[in-house]
Design an enzyme around this catalytic site. Structure first.
Site, PDB file in Angstrom:
ATOM      1  N   GLY A 114      -9.073 -71.093   0.045  1.00 54.42           N
ATOM      2  CA  GLY A 114      -9.845 -72.052   0.853  1.00 54.42           C
ATOM      3  C   GLY A 114     -10.007 -71.537   2.275  1.00 54.42           C
ATOM      4  O   GLY A 114      -9.055 -71.018   2.848  1.00 54.42           O
ATOM      5  N   ARG A 125     -11.899 -67.897  -4.661  1.00 55.79           N
ATOM      6  CA  ARG A 125     -10.667 -67.892  -5.452  1.00 55.79           C
ATOM      7  C   ARG A 125     -10.955 -66.946  -6.618  1.00 55.79           C
ATOM      8  O   ARG A 125     -12.038 -66.986  -7.193  1.00 55.79           O
ATOM      9  CB  ARG A 125     -10.332 -69.297  -5.936  1.00 55.79           C
ATOM     10  CG  ARG A 125     -10.208 -70.283  -4.754  1.00 55.79           C
ATOM     11  CD  ARG A 125      -9.608 -71.603  -5.164  1.00 55.79           C
ATOM     12  NE  ARG A 125      -9.768 -72.607  -4.128  1.00 55.79           N
ATOM     13  CZ  ARG A 125      -8.898 -72.830  -3.142  1.00 55.79           C
ATOM     14  NH1 ARG A 125      -7.805 -72.093  -3.047  1.00 55.79           N
ATOM     15  NH2 ARG A 125      -9.112 -73.770  -2.256  1.00 55.79           N
ATOM     16  N   ASP A 135      -0.870 -69.372  -0.070  1.00 59.28           N
ATOM     17  CA  ASP A 135       0.122 -68.963  -1.056  1.00 59.28           C
ATOM     18  C   ASP A 135      -0.386 -68.045  -2.170  1.00 59.28           C
ATOM     19  O   ASP A 135       0.204 -67.008  -2.449  1.00 59.28           O
ATOM     20  CB  ASP A 135       0.597 -70.251  -1.743  1.00 59.28           C
ATOM     21  CG  ASP A 135       2.054 -70.473  -1.519  1.00 59.28           C
ATOM     22  OD1 ASP A 135       2.649 -69.732  -0.732  1.00 59.28           O
ATOM     23  OD2 ASP A 135       2.589 -71.404  -2.163  1.00 59.28           O
ATOM     24  N   THR A 162      -4.464 -71.335   6.015  1.00 62.94           N
ATOM     25  CA  THR A 162      -4.789 -72.483   5.154  1.00 62.94           C
ATOM     26  C   THR A 162      -4.642 -73.760   5.967  1.00 62.94           C
ATOM     27  O   THR A 162      -3.700 -73.879   6.755  1.00 62.94           O
ATOM     28  CB  THR A 162      -3.880 -72.585   3.905  1.00 62.94           C
ATOM     29  OG1 THR A 162      -4.040 -73.886   3.312  1.00 62.94           O
ATOM     30  CG2 THR A 162      -2.405 -72.397   4.223  1.00 62.94           C
ATOM     31  N   ASP A 220      -3.644 -76.415   4.836  1.00 63.54           N
ATOM     32  CA  ASP A 220      -2.600 -77.237   4.208  1.00 63.54           C
ATOM     33  C   ASP A 220      -1.204 -77.052   4.807  1.00 63.54           C
ATOM     34  O   ASP A 220      -0.301 -77.823   4.477  1.00 63.54           O
ATOM     35  CB  ASP A 220      -2.518 -76.930   2.711  1.00 63.54           C
ATOM     36  CG  ASP A 220      -3.700 -77.482   1.933  1.00 63.54           C
ATOM     37  OD1 ASP A 220      -4.486 -78.242   2.521  1.00 63.54           O
ATOM     38  OD2 ASP A 220      -3.834 -77.147   0.745  1.00 63.54           O
ATOM     39  N   ASP A 229       0.985 -75.078   3.956  1.00 62.77           N
ATOM     40  CA  ASP A 229       1.999 -74.943   2.904  1.00 62.77           C
ATOM     41  C   ASP A 229       2.387 -73.494   2.600  1.00 62.77           C
ATOM     42  O   ASP A 229       2.729 -73.160   1.468  1.00 62.77           O
ATOM     43  CB  ASP A 229       1.544 -75.671   1.631  1.00 62.77           C
ATOM     44  CG  ASP A 229       0.239 -75.119   1.082  1.00 62.77           C
ATOM     45  OD1 ASP A 229      -0.430 -74.346   1.786  1.00 62.77           O
ATOM     46  OD2 ASP A 229      -0.102 -75.466  -0.062  1.00 62.77           O
ATOM     47  N   ARG A 232      -3.664 -80.741  -1.960  1.00 65.99           N
ATOM     48  CA  ARG A 232      -3.434 -80.998  -3.393  1.00 65.99           C
ATOM     49  C   ARG A 232      -1.936 -81.014  -3.705  1.00 65.99           C
ATOM     50  O   ARG A 232      -1.446 -81.850  -4.427  1.00 65.99           O
ATOM     51  CB  ARG A 232      -4.153 -79.929  -4.229  1.00 65.99           C
ATOM     52  CG  ARG A 232      -4.437 -80.359  -5.610  1.00 65.99           C
ATOM     53  CD  ARG A 232      -5.523 -79.580  -6.334  1.00 65.99           C
ATOM     54  NE  ARG A 232      -5.808 -78.261  -5.812  1.00 65.99           N
ATOM     55  CZ  ARG A 232      -7.023 -77.726  -5.805  1.00 65.99           C
ATOM     56  NH1 ARG A 232      -8.047 -78.411  -6.257  1.00 65.99           N
ATOM     57  NH2 ARG A 232      -7.219 -76.507  -5.347  1.00 65.99           N
TER      58      ARG A 232
HETATM   59  O1  F6P Z   1      -7.634 -74.818   1.249  1.00 66.87           O
HETATM   60  C1  F6P Z   1      -6.765 -75.790   0.829  1.00 66.87           C
HETATM   61  C2  F6P Z   1      -7.533 -76.884   0.168  1.00 66.87           C
HETATM   62  O2  F6P Z   1      -8.478 -77.411   1.060  1.00 66.87           O
HETATM   63  C3  F6P Z   1      -6.670 -77.986  -0.385  1.00 66.87           C
HETATM   64  O3  F6P Z   1      -6.283 -78.925   0.563  1.00 66.87           O
HETATM   65  C4  F6P Z   1      -7.563 -78.542  -1.456  1.00 66.87           C
HETATM   66  O4  F6P Z   1      -6.810 -79.168  -2.425  1.00 66.87           O
HETATM   67  C5  F6P Z   1      -8.240 -77.332  -1.985  1.00 66.87           C
HETATM   68  O5  F6P Z   1      -8.237 -76.386  -0.943  1.00 66.87           O
HETATM   69  C6  F6P Z   1      -9.655 -77.546  -2.443  1.00 66.87           C
HETATM   70  O6  F6P Z   1     -10.135 -76.349  -2.938  1.00 66.87           O
HETATM   71  P1  F6P Z   1     -11.623 -76.042  -3.371  1.00 66.87           P
HETATM   72  O7  F6P Z   1     -12.342 -75.511  -2.187  1.00 66.87           O
HETATM   73  O8  F6P Z   1     -11.475 -75.003  -4.423  1.00 66.87           O
HETATM   74  O9  F6P Z   1     -12.201 -77.324  -3.852  1.00 66.87           O
END
Ligand code: F6P
Length: 331
Positions: free
Chosen positions: A22, A83, A114, A136, A138, A140, A182
């Site tokens: 992300g 991703r 991560d 990130t 998050d 995390d 998430r």
């Molecule tokens: O980058 C982290 C995040 O924003 C999380 O908080 C979220 O759950 C996820 O990415 C969403 O990912 P995507 O862009 O694949 O929907």
């Protein structure tokens, strides 16, 4: 001894830079700092587009000081991101390392969360030196108290929640506001405190007993409370369904607002620009000094770096002190 030290002076020294997972506001500042620090040291830089996917497809651009002009204030990532499921299969990292060698990339600077760290570690096992930078919203990444983008995302979410609060107060409603995260409740916890929420639901602590929330709302209603703000971390579950059930059980008009990707975009805060710059520069500085397979961190108020495998093995909980404070303030 690191790859750069091991090489003869006349050999071309090249780093690859990618952003993965992300996106996060401040990634551009980190890219800019890595590129400029490397160019300043006489290295070549290949920008790798769309994270590991672009690496596997050899989607490279040669980067100079000018390639990173006018980006420090921009959200998102100029290198694009993705991703990459292929990196989860054994042949992915092996192919990535082969492509690095084929293109003369001596070391990779990976900016991501991560999953991106795990990809970097797998590539390093095939002989390519890597440095990972925590990027990130998050927060995390266990090895670092700070991750690029968290500060901006928090402030964006906080402002949005203030707005929802205004209209909820006018209508005497209960509002469930869903923030990102998430698997991690850091954004929810910080916003829960900053926005004066009555309930903060985070995956690390939520007991999934919705009746307890309903009972507390009913109690507060009896005491004359007209506005109820519930901050729900994305990972806890479906805010719309929860709103319907709470309305049915309490008789209180209840609405759900999902802030979503708004909190992942936007111009980075000063903190995100400066910290990301420090991390990007440090990644290249430690490569120059001969470091191998490291994770850049901000720990106990200082920028530092640790072994990448050790960083990945670490676990992170939410800030328990903040959580305890929130228990006293959410009423
Ligand atoms: O980058 C982290 C995040 O924003 C999380 O908080 C979220 O759950 C996820 O990415 C969403 O990912 P995507 O862009 O694949 O929907």
């Amino acid at each position: 001894m690191g790859l750069f030290k091991a090489k003869k002076e006349e050999e071309v020294r090249t780093i690859g830079v990618l952003t993965s997972g992300g996106d996060a506001p401040g990634m551009n500042a980190a890219v800019r700092a890595a590129v400029r620090t490397a160019v300043h040291a006489g290295m070549k830089v290949k920008g790798i587009r769309r994270g590991y996917s672009g690496l596997l497809e050899e989607d490279f651009i040669d980067m100079t000081t000018r390639s990173v002009s006018d980006i420090i204030q921009k959200g998102g990532t100029i290198l694009y991101t993705a991703r990459c499921p292929e990196m989860l299969r054994p042949e992915g990292p092996e192919k990535a390392a082969y492509i690095c060698r084929k293109n003369g990339i001596d070391a990779l600077v990976v900016i991501g969360g991560d999953g991106s760290y795990r990809g970097a570690l797998e590539i390093s096992k095939h002989g390519v030196n890597v440095v990972a930078i925590p990027g990130t919203i998050d927060l995390d990444v266990a090895s670092s108290d700070y991750t690029i983008g968290f500060d901006t995302a928090l402030n964006t979410a906080m402002e949005a929640i203030d707005r929802v609060r205004d209209t909820s107060a006018s209508h005497e409603r209960c509002s469930i506001i869903e923030v990102m995260g998430r698997k991690a409740g850091h954004i929810a916890l910080w916003c829960g405190i900053a926005n004066g929420a009555e309930e903060i639901l985070i995956p690390e602590r939520y007991d999934y007993e919705e009746q307890n929330i309903i009972d507390r709302i009913a109690e507060r209603k009896k005491l004359g409370k007209k506005l109820h703000i519930i901050i729900n971390a994305e990972g806890v579950g479906d805010s719309n369904g929860m709103a319907k059930r709470i309305e049915a059980a309490t008789g209180l008009e209840t609405r759900a607002t999902i802030i979503g990707y708004i909190q992942r975009g936007g111009s980075p805060t000063c903190r995100d620009r400066v910290f990301a710059s420090a991390m990007g520069a440090r990644a290249v500085d430690i490569l120059i000094a001969g470091a191998e397979n490291r994770a850049i961190c901000f720990r106990k108020g200082e920028f530092t770096d640790i072994d990448l495998a050790e960083a990945i093995a670490m676990k992170k909980d939410i800030d328990t002190e903040l959580w305890d404070i929130s228990r006293k303030l959410c009423r």
